[in-house]
Design a protein around this motif. Sequence first.
Motif, PDB file in Angstrom:
ATOM      1  N   ALA A  67      -0.195  -2.703   3.505  1.00 14.35           N
ATOM      2  CA  ALA A  67      -0.119  -1.829   2.859  1.00 14.35           C
ATOM      3  C   ALA A  67      -1.367  -1.467   1.441  1.00 14.35           C
ATOM      4  O   ALA A  67      -2.056  -0.484   1.036  1.00 14.35           O
ATOM      5  N   GLN A  68      -1.670  -3.064   0.634  1.00 14.36           N
ATOM      6  CA  GLN A  68      -2.247  -3.228   0.191  1.00 14.36           C
ATOM      7  C   GLN A  68      -3.903  -2.743   0.470  1.00 14.36           C
ATOM      8  O   GLN A  68      -4.903  -2.115  -0.606  1.00 14.36           O
ATOM      9  N   THR A  69      -4.267  -3.542   1.725  1.00 14.48           N
ATOM     10  CA  THR A  69      -5.724  -3.546   1.952  1.00 14.48           C
ATOM     11  C   THR A  69      -5.930  -1.981   1.813  1.00 14.48           C
ATOM     12  O   THR A  69      -7.474  -1.560   1.739  1.00 14.48           O
ATOM     13  N   VAL A  70      -5.406  -1.176   2.788  1.00 15.91           N
ATOM     14  CA  VAL A  70      -6.057   0.251   2.939  1.00 15.91           C
ATOM     15  C   VAL A  70      -6.034   0.763   1.941  1.00 15.91           C
ATOM     16  O   VAL A  70      -6.701   2.143   1.309  1.00 15.91           O
ATOM     17  N   ALA A  71      -4.544   0.744   0.314  1.00 16.41           N
ATOM     18  CA  ALA A  71      -4.654   1.479  -0.379  1.00 16.41           C
ATOM     19  C   ALA A  71      -5.632   1.293  -1.195  1.00 16.41           C
ATOM     20  O   ALA A  71      -6.611   1.708  -1.466  1.00 16.41           O
ATOM     21  N   GLU A  72      -7.030  -0.290  -1.080  1.00 15.58           N
ATOM     22  CA  GLU A  72      -7.938  -0.229  -1.789  1.00 15.58           C
ATOM     23  C   GLU A  72      -8.816   0.172  -1.342  1.00 15.58           C
ATOM     24  O   GLU A  72     -10.017   0.547  -1.920  1.00 15.58           O
ATOM     25  N   LEU A  73      -8.766   0.141   0.350  1.00 18.67           N
ATOM     26  CA  LEU A  73      -9.821   1.170   0.932  1.00 18.67           C
ATOM     27  C   LEU A  73     -10.144   2.608   0.527  1.00 18.67           C
ATOM     28  O   LEU A  73     -11.056   3.330   0.305  1.00 18.67           O
ATOM     29  N   LYS A  74      -8.708   3.642   0.405  1.00 16.72           N
ATOM     30  CA  LYS A  74      -9.211   4.497   0.078  1.00 16.72           C
ATOM     31  C   LYS A  74      -9.153   4.831  -1.546  1.00 16.72           C
ATOM     32  O   LYS A  74      -9.624   6.125  -1.509  1.00 16.72           O
ATOM     33  N   ALA A  75      -9.380   3.628  -2.198  1.00 16.12           N
ATOM     34  CA  ALA A  75      -9.843   3.994  -3.817  1.00 16.12           C
ATOM     35  C   ALA A  75     -10.867   3.512  -3.283  1.00 16.12           C
ATOM     36  O   ALA A  75     -11.750   3.990  -4.451  1.00 16.12           O
ATOM     37  N   LYS A  76     -12.000   3.177  -2.860  1.00 14.11           N
ATOM     38  CA  LYS A  76     -12.793   2.966  -2.751  1.00 14.11           C
ATOM     39  C   LYS A  76     -13.892   4.337  -2.451  1.00 14.11           C
ATOM     40  O   LYS A  76     -13.537   5.272  -1.279  1.00 14.11           O
ATOM     41  N   PRO A  77     -14.709   4.933  -2.338  1.00 13.04           N
ATOM     42  CA  PRO A  77     -15.687   5.617  -1.717  1.00 13.04           C
ATOM     43  C   PRO A  77     -16.317   5.597  -0.466  1.00 13.04           C
ATOM     44  O   PRO A  77     -16.626   4.369  -0.045  1.00 13.04           O
ATOM     45  N   GLY A  78     -16.392   6.450  -0.163  1.00 16.63           N
ATOM     46  CA  GLY A  78     -16.526   6.886   1.771  1.00 16.63           C
ATOM     47  C   GLY A  78     -15.755   7.331   2.428  1.00 16.63           C
ATOM     48  O   GLY A  78     -15.968   8.269   2.062  1.00 16.63           O
ATOM     49  N   GLY A  79     -16.289   7.502   3.917  1.00 14.96           N
ATOM     50  CA  GLY A  79     -15.475   8.419   5.028  1.00 14.96           C
ATOM     51  C   GLY A  79     -14.263   8.120   5.185  1.00 14.96           C
ATOM     52  O   GLY A  79     -14.034   7.805   4.526  1.00 14.96           O
ATOM     53  N   ASN A  80     -13.901   8.195   6.402  1.00 13.46           N
ATOM     54  CA  ASN A  80     -12.388   8.818   6.589  1.00 13.46           C
ATOM     55  C   ASN A  80     -11.771   7.644   7.020  1.00 13.46           C
ATOM     56  O   ASN A  80     -12.995   6.397   7.453  1.00 13.46           O
ATOM     57  N   ILE A  81     -10.232   7.176   6.573  1.00 12.92           N
ATOM     58  CA  ILE A  81     -10.469   6.331   7.924  1.00 12.92           C
ATOM     59  C   ILE A  81      -9.611   6.097   8.402  1.00 12.92           C
ATOM     60  O   ILE A  81      -8.428   7.332   8.615  1.00 12.92           O
ATOM     61  N   ILE A  82      -9.777   5.652  10.078  1.00 12.46           N
ATOM     62  CA  ILE A  82      -9.183   6.262  10.944  1.00 12.46           C
ATOM     63  C   ILE A  82      -9.028   4.842  12.191  1.00 12.46           C
ATOM     64  O   ILE A  82      -8.706   3.726  12.456  1.00 12.46           O
ATOM     65  N   MET A  83      -7.266   5.459  11.958  1.00 16.47           N
ATOM     66  CA  MET A  83      -6.338   4.476  13.266  1.00 16.47           C
ATOM     67  C   MET A  83      -6.159   4.694  14.346  1.00 16.47           C
ATOM     68  O   MET A  83      -5.186   5.775  14.391  1.00 16.47           O
TER      69      MET A  83
END
Length: 88
Positions: free
Chosen positions: A10-26
């Motif tokens: 959860a912490q890692t994904v929250a940090e990724l979402k806060a950065k600019p960039g494309g979609n995160i797909i799982m």
Amino acid sequence: NATALPGDAAQTVAELKAKPGGNIIMYGSFTLMRTLLQHGLIDELNLSVHPVVVGEGQRLFDAALPHALKFVAATPSATGVVTLTYAP
């Protein structure tokens, strides 16, 4: 390309979402999906319904994680698979 993420999911994904960039797909991990949904980190769910009866399996959602989902779309394929899109 895929990248394994270290540490607390959860912490890692929250940090990724806060950065600019494309979609995160799982793909494929309903354990991770439950964790991310519980932490409000999922923007959209795409669930594929396959026309196969297997008779058993694990529940995607359980009573411990009640969430209201808003239906967004249904997309059928030529093979009979229907992809359902929901937003929390």
